[in-house]
Every structure is written in C-alpha cells, then in structure tokens.
Design an enzyme around this catalytic site. Structure first.
Site, PDB file in Angstrom:
ATOM      1  N   GLY A   9       0.825  -1.225   0.000  1.00  0.00           N
ATOM      2  CA  GLY A   9       0.000   0.000   0.000  1.00  0.00           C
ATOM      3  C   GLY A   9       0.847   1.257   0.000  1.00  0.00           C
ATOM      4  O   GLY A   9       0.546   2.206   0.727  1.00  0.00           O
ATOM      5  N   ALA A  10       1.902   1.254  -0.829  1.00  0.00           N
ATOM      6  CA  ALA A  10       2.842   2.382  -0.804  1.00  0.00           C
ATOM      7  C   ALA A  10       2.699   3.291  -2.020  1.00  0.00           C
ATOM      8  O   ALA A  10       3.609   4.040  -2.350  1.00  0.00           O
ATOM      9  CB  ALA A  10       4.274   1.863  -0.691  1.00  0.00           C
ATOM     10  N   TYR A 152     -13.347  -1.579  11.006  1.00  0.00           N
ATOM     11  CA  TYR A 152     -11.949  -1.126  10.974  1.00  0.00           C
ATOM     12  C   TYR A 152     -11.251  -1.418  12.313  1.00  0.00           C
ATOM     13  O   TYR A 152     -10.126  -1.935  12.334  1.00  0.00           O
ATOM     14  CB  TYR A 152     -11.940   0.369  10.664  1.00  0.00           C
ATOM     15  N   LYS A 156      -8.003  -3.788  13.027  1.00  0.00           N
ATOM     16  CA  LYS A 156      -6.756  -3.250  13.588  1.00  0.00           C
ATOM     17  C   LYS A 156      -6.419  -3.898  14.932  1.00  0.00           C
ATOM     18  O   LYS A 156      -5.252  -4.049  15.278  1.00  0.00           O
ATOM     19  CB  LYS A 156      -6.849  -1.725  13.706  1.00  0.00           C
TER      20      LYS A 156
END
Ligand code: NAP
Length: 244
Positions: A9-10, A152, A156
């Site tokens: 995800g860069a 979410y 996490k």
C-alpha cells in the site's frame, strides 16, 4: 548488497512515505499496486530519486495467490526481504446498524487477512535467513475502539493479536515483529473528514495537531534499525498523545 524492504500500500499516503524513508536509508524497495496509475508512477519515481531500486509488483493483498506471486517476484529480483511493512488498508465507516456484511468483510479481508496473506508468504524466507523485521500498521482505534468503525477497529485489533502471537513464534529465529498504531494522520484516508471535524480532532490531541506520514515513517524506520534489536511484540502509538 543493499537491504530490501517490501512495503504494501505504498502508492500514496503513509506507505509511500515509509518507502521513501527506507530509500533514503539506502534500502532497495518493493511496493505492490492494484492498478497501474499516476500515483504508482510518482511513488516509484520519488523512491528511485534516492539512487536505489524500486520493484513494483501487481497484487491485491486480500488475494492469497496475488501475495504468493508478489513475494515470488521480489525474491526472484532481490533474493531476500529484510523488512516487511504491512501497511495496505482501507476504511468503510458507518454505524453497525447501517453496516452491510460486505462492508465488514472487505475491511477485514484487506486489513487483517491481507496482513496474514503477505506475512505468510514472506516468513519462510526470513526463517531461512534467520533474521527479519515485520512491522504491521495498526491504529489507535484498534486499542480504543471508535463509533462508526466496528469493522476497521476489529481489523486493527486483530493485527495487534497477530503481531504479538507471531512475535512469540519467531523471536528465537531472529525475527522481530512489532505494530505501529497511528492516530489521526493527514492522508487521503482522513481527507474525507470535514474541516470542522479535523479542527475538533486536532484540538483534542495533546500536541494540538494531526500527524503527518513522516511521523509514522520515522518510527517504522527505527523498528527496522539495529537500534531496536531488543524490541518485539510491541504496539507503538504515533498519535501526539491521543491515546494514553
Ligand atoms: P491511503 O492514503 O488511503 O493509502 C492506502 C494504500 O493502501 C494505498 O496505496 C492503496 O492502494 C493501498 N491498498 C488499499 N487496499 C489495498 C489492497 N486490497 N491491496 C493492495 N493495496 C491496497 O491510507 P493511509 O492513510 O496512508 O493509511 C495507510 C495505513 O495506515 C492503513 O493501514 C491505515 O489503516 C493506517 N492508518 C492510517 C491512519 C490515518 O489517520 N491516515 C490512522 C491509523 C492507521 P490503491 O491505490 O490500490 O487503493
């Protein structure tokens, strides 16, 4: 031979800043992408401006076969992965009353199952090398919870459990596994919030500002460095004191 960091995800945001930060340290970089676009090209160019290599591999982290292929291509090119940063993530915020099953599942699939998919394919290479660093990007809401983010927060919090369990499994093999839990960081993810809400949030944070991607990247860099060789299984909050 340069060290190698794989950051998921860069193409933008926190992941991109982490990749650039590692590039400045002289790491060769691998990043994944879902679709080729301008963001990907910009990220690659900005990484390569630091005179290191940047391999781009196509793959969705929620797809196990994609992750298998991505890791295969990185190993083929570089022969090793010294540092893995599981950063790819999404939000689909709404109250549970209104949340569709698909909204819950897609967030878990990308954020939590994605972390498993990538790590599962990287770990055997680190085990053989008897060294490695894995840094998982969690969130303060994985610890505190947050209304409108059941999906979410669960993903996490799951990442935190995953991090601690894996740290116990692989510590004896020279592999350190930690999580970073950012607070509110200025990226496209938080850009959806209205200005008034951002101002309210900033006021409630002890250091009175939202974070920037570099604040997170600095801690990730530390967790990949020799200076953190006695730290594993930890969750480091990067949140201006939001959660304490
Ligand atoms: P962002 O700007 O939205 O960037 C997310 C990145 O993840 C993009 O490169 C995106 O690529 C990639 N991605 C999303 N789904 C993917 C998938 N299925 N497979 C592969 N790549 C995928 O978000 P950000 O704010 O930088 O967040 C980065 C990480 O930090 C996330 O894990 C987020 O949960 C966490 N975090 C952020 C904050 C914050 O305040 N910003 C706070 C706490 C934690 P595409 O172009 O393919 O979409």
């Amino acid at each position: 031979m340069n060290k190698v960091a794989f950051i998921t995800g860069a193409t933008r945001g926190i992941g991109k800043q982490i990749a650039i930060t590692f590039a400045r340290e002289g790491y060769d970089i691998a990043i994944n992408y879902r679709k080729e676009n301008e963001e990907l090209e910009n990220a690659k160019r900005e990484i390569e401006e630091n005179n290191v290599k940047c391999l781009t591999v196509q793959g969705d982290v929620s797809n196990f076969e994609d992750c298998e292929r991505c890791v295969y291509e990185i190993i083929k090119e570089y022969g090793k992965i010294d540092v893995l940063v599981n950063n790819a993530g999404i939000t689909k915020d709404t109250l549970l009353m209104r949340m569709k099953k698909e909204d819950f599942e897609s967030v878990i699939d990308i954020n939590l199952v994605g972390t498993f998919n990538v790590t599962k394919n990287v770990i055997s290479h680190m085990m053989k090398a008897r060294s490695g660093r894995i840094i998982n990007i969690s969130s303060v809401v994985g610890v505190s919870g947050n209304a409108g983010q059941t999906n979410y927060s669960a993903s996490k919090a799951g990442i935190i459990g995953f991090t601690k369990s894996l740290a116990k499994e692989v510590g004896s093999r020279g592999i350190l596994v930690n999580a970073v839990a950012p607070g509110f960081i200025e990226t496209q993810m938080t850009d959806v919030l209205k200005d008034e809400i951002k101002e309210e949030i900033a006021k409630s944070i002890p250091v009175k500002r939202m974070g920037v991607a570099q604040d997170v990247a600095n801690v990730v860099k530390f967790l990949a460095s020799d200076d953190s060789s006695y730290i594993t299984g930890q969750v480091i909050n990067v949140d201006g004191g939001m959660l304490m």
